[in-house]
Design a protein around this motif. Structure first.
Motif, mmCIF file in Angstrom:
data_model
loop_
_atom_site.group_PDB
_atom_site.id
_atom_site.type_symbol
_atom_site.label_atom_id
_atom_site.label_comp_id
_atom_site.label_asym_id
_atom_site.label_seq_id
_atom_site.Cartn_x
_atom_site.Cartn_y
_atom_site.Cartn_z
ATOM 1 N N PHE A 76 -10.118 6.017 10.125
ATOM 2 C CA PHE A 76 -8.683 5.795 10.263
ATOM 3 C C PHE A 76 -8.074 6.628 11.390
ATOM 4 O O PHE A 76 -6.856 6.752 11.489
ATOM 5 N N ASN A 87 0.806 -1.220 0.000
ATOM 6 C CA ASN A 87 0.000 0.000 0.000
ATOM 7 C C ASN A 87 0.841 1.273 0.000
ATOM 8 O O ASN A 87 0.370 2.337 0.364
ATOM 9 N N TYR A 88 2.113 1.162 -0.399
ATOM 10 C CA TYR A 88 2.953 2.336 -0.580
ATOM 11 C C TYR A 88 2.935 2.740 -2.057
ATOM 12 O O TYR A 88 2.604 1.948 -2.938
ATOM 13 N N TYR A 92 0.566 10.264 5.632
ATOM 14 C CA TYR A 92 1.290 10.154 6.906
ATOM 15 C C TYR A 92 2.779 9.897 6.660
ATOM 16 O O TYR A 92 3.647 10.532 7.273
ATOM 17 N N VAL A 93 3.080 8.979 5.757
ATOM 18 C CA VAL A 93 4.477 8.675 5.440
ATOM 19 C C VAL A 93 5.189 9.916 4.910
ATOM 20 O O VAL A 93 6.340 10.195 5.253
ATOM 21 N N PHE A 150 -5.673 4.612 13.641
ATOM 22 C CA PHE A 150 -4.370 4.418 13.000
ATOM 23 C C PHE A 150 -3.501 5.666 13.154
ATOM 24 O O PHE A 150 -2.331 5.591 13.544
ATOM 25 N N LEU A 151 -4.079 6.839 12.892
ATOM 26 C CA LEU A 151 -3.311 8.080 12.943
ATOM 27 C C LEU A 151 -2.913 8.449 14.360
ATOM 28 O O LEU A 151 -1.805 8.935 14.596
ATOM 29 N N LYS A 198 -0.031 6.498 15.316
ATOM 30 C CA LYS A 198 1.155 6.979 14.621
ATOM 31 C C LYS A 198 1.635 8.316 15.154
ATOM 32 O O LYS A 198 2.790 8.685 14.985
ATOM 33 N N HIS A 238 -2.553 6.610 4.724
ATOM 34 C CA HIS A 238 -1.272 5.922 4.933
ATOM 35 C C HIS A 238 -0.125 6.677 4.261
ATOM 36 O O HIS A 238 0.910 6.954 4.886
ATOM 37 N N ASN A 239 -0.296 7.028 2.995
ATOM 38 C CA ASN A 239 0.796 7.645 2.249
ATOM 39 C C ASN A 239 1.016 9.114 2.623
ATOM 40 O O ASN A 239 2.154 9.589 2.587
ATOM 41 N N GLY A 257 -8.059 4.972 2.970
ATOM 42 C CA GLY A 257 -6.937 4.389 3.693
ATOM 43 C C GLY A 257 -5.626 4.526 2.946
ATOM 44 O O GLY A 257 -4.570 4.750 3.549
#
Length: 308
Positions: free
Chosen positions: A283, A140-141, A242-243, A286-287, A290, A239-240, A235
């Motif tokens: 989400f 998922n990246y 956040y990265v 998740f955050l 993180k 995810h991305n 999602g």
């Protein structure tokens, strides 16, 4: 047909290699759109020389307005079904376009993702970015660089996608993530296609840190605003994004930056992270988990700034 878009600005030392590598390809169903972005060196003349030698090369001359405006100009003139963005100081592998031809003929695809490598100014390949690009994508990246993909031209045209001329940095990140909102199917291959010559860390010191952080956080906010109301899997974006926020913070020590400038960047981060948290409530957990990781990253980065 494949349309290759290449902005040119102060690249007279590298442009020959870039273009020669393309013209040497056995695959021939392409056009090259060269945009001389008001370059003060001989880049514009070199573009004209190649256009005189090969009818597939089209040249556009414009006043300097930045890479985004150069790419946007080229997008108005593409004839191909697929688009490949290339930086004029980089180069592609021999025979790579022919090996990807089958994907270009697949009408079900909207995006083709391939492998890239780091090189040096002597064109020596140092290392591939992804030992296994398929495994990377499955996790998922995604790779935010433009030159990692073939883009379907109709997706760009039908959705009015363009590069933000206000951004000098992260304009490719914003464009790629907006494009993903319209993708039906992606084909990933580990084939090495693109060779990237990165700037050394000393180049970071010549970038105004306020501009760098402002542009990067603006790109993240631009993506959030664009996809918020769209029927896409949030999602992937959470995810991305956040990265990418972590990448911004970890890049700070490469700048000549003082503690106040870092605190300003941290404040921008907090505002953007808060917006990301409210992006999709599913989400939030998740955050929030993180967030502790980000806080630790902030602390370690500030220590580096204080003690270096």
């Amino acid at each position: 047909m494949l349309s290759l878009i290449i902005p040119a600005y102060k690249v007279e030392k590298y442009l020959h290699v870039c273009l020669d590598r393309i013209l040497a390809q056995s695959f021939s169903d392409y056009e090259i759109l060269l945009v001389n972005d008001g370059s003060p060196d001989n880049s514009g003349q070199i573009c004209d020389e190649y256009a005189a030698r090969d009818s597939r090369v089209k040249v556009f001359h414009k006043e300097n307005g930045g890479v985004s405006s150069a790419r946007n100009l080229a997008l108005e003139h593409v004839s191909g079904e697929w688009i490949f963005f290339i930086d004029s100081d980089d180069w592609i592998e021999n025979g790579c376009l022919e090996q990807l031809q089958g994907y270009l003929n697949d009408s079900s695809l909207d995006l083709v993702q391939f492998n890239t490598s780091r090189t040096d100014l002597n064109y020596n390949i140092k290392t591939a970015y992804f030992p296994s690009l398929e495994a990377y994508s499955t996790a998922n990246y995604f790779q935010p660089a433009l030159w990692n993909y073939f883009f379907r031209a109709s997706v760009i045209k039908d959705n009015g996608l363009r590069f933000s001329k206000e951004l000098k940095y992260a304009e490719d990140f914003e464009f790629v993530l907006k494009y993903f909102a319209h993708v039906r199917a992606v084909q990933t291959t580990d084939l090495l296609v693109y060779n990237y010559v990165p700037a050394d860390d000393s180049a970071m010191n010549r970038i105004p840190v306020q501009l760098f952080t402002q542009n990067n956080f603006s790109a993240v906010n631009g993506v959030i605003d664009y996809v918020a109301a769209k029927d896409v899997y949030k999602g992937f974006y959470v995810h991305n994004l956040y990265v990418f926020l972590k990448y911004i913070l970890r890049t700070m020590p490469k700048f000549k930056i003082n503690k106040e400038e870092f605190r300003e960047a941290k404040s921008r981060y907090k505002g953007t992270f808060k917006k990301l948290v409210t992006f999709d409530s599913r989400f939030n957990k998740f955050l929030l988990l993180k967030a502790a990781d980000i806080s630790l990253s902030n602390t370690l980065t500030l220590i580096k700034l204080i003690w270096r």
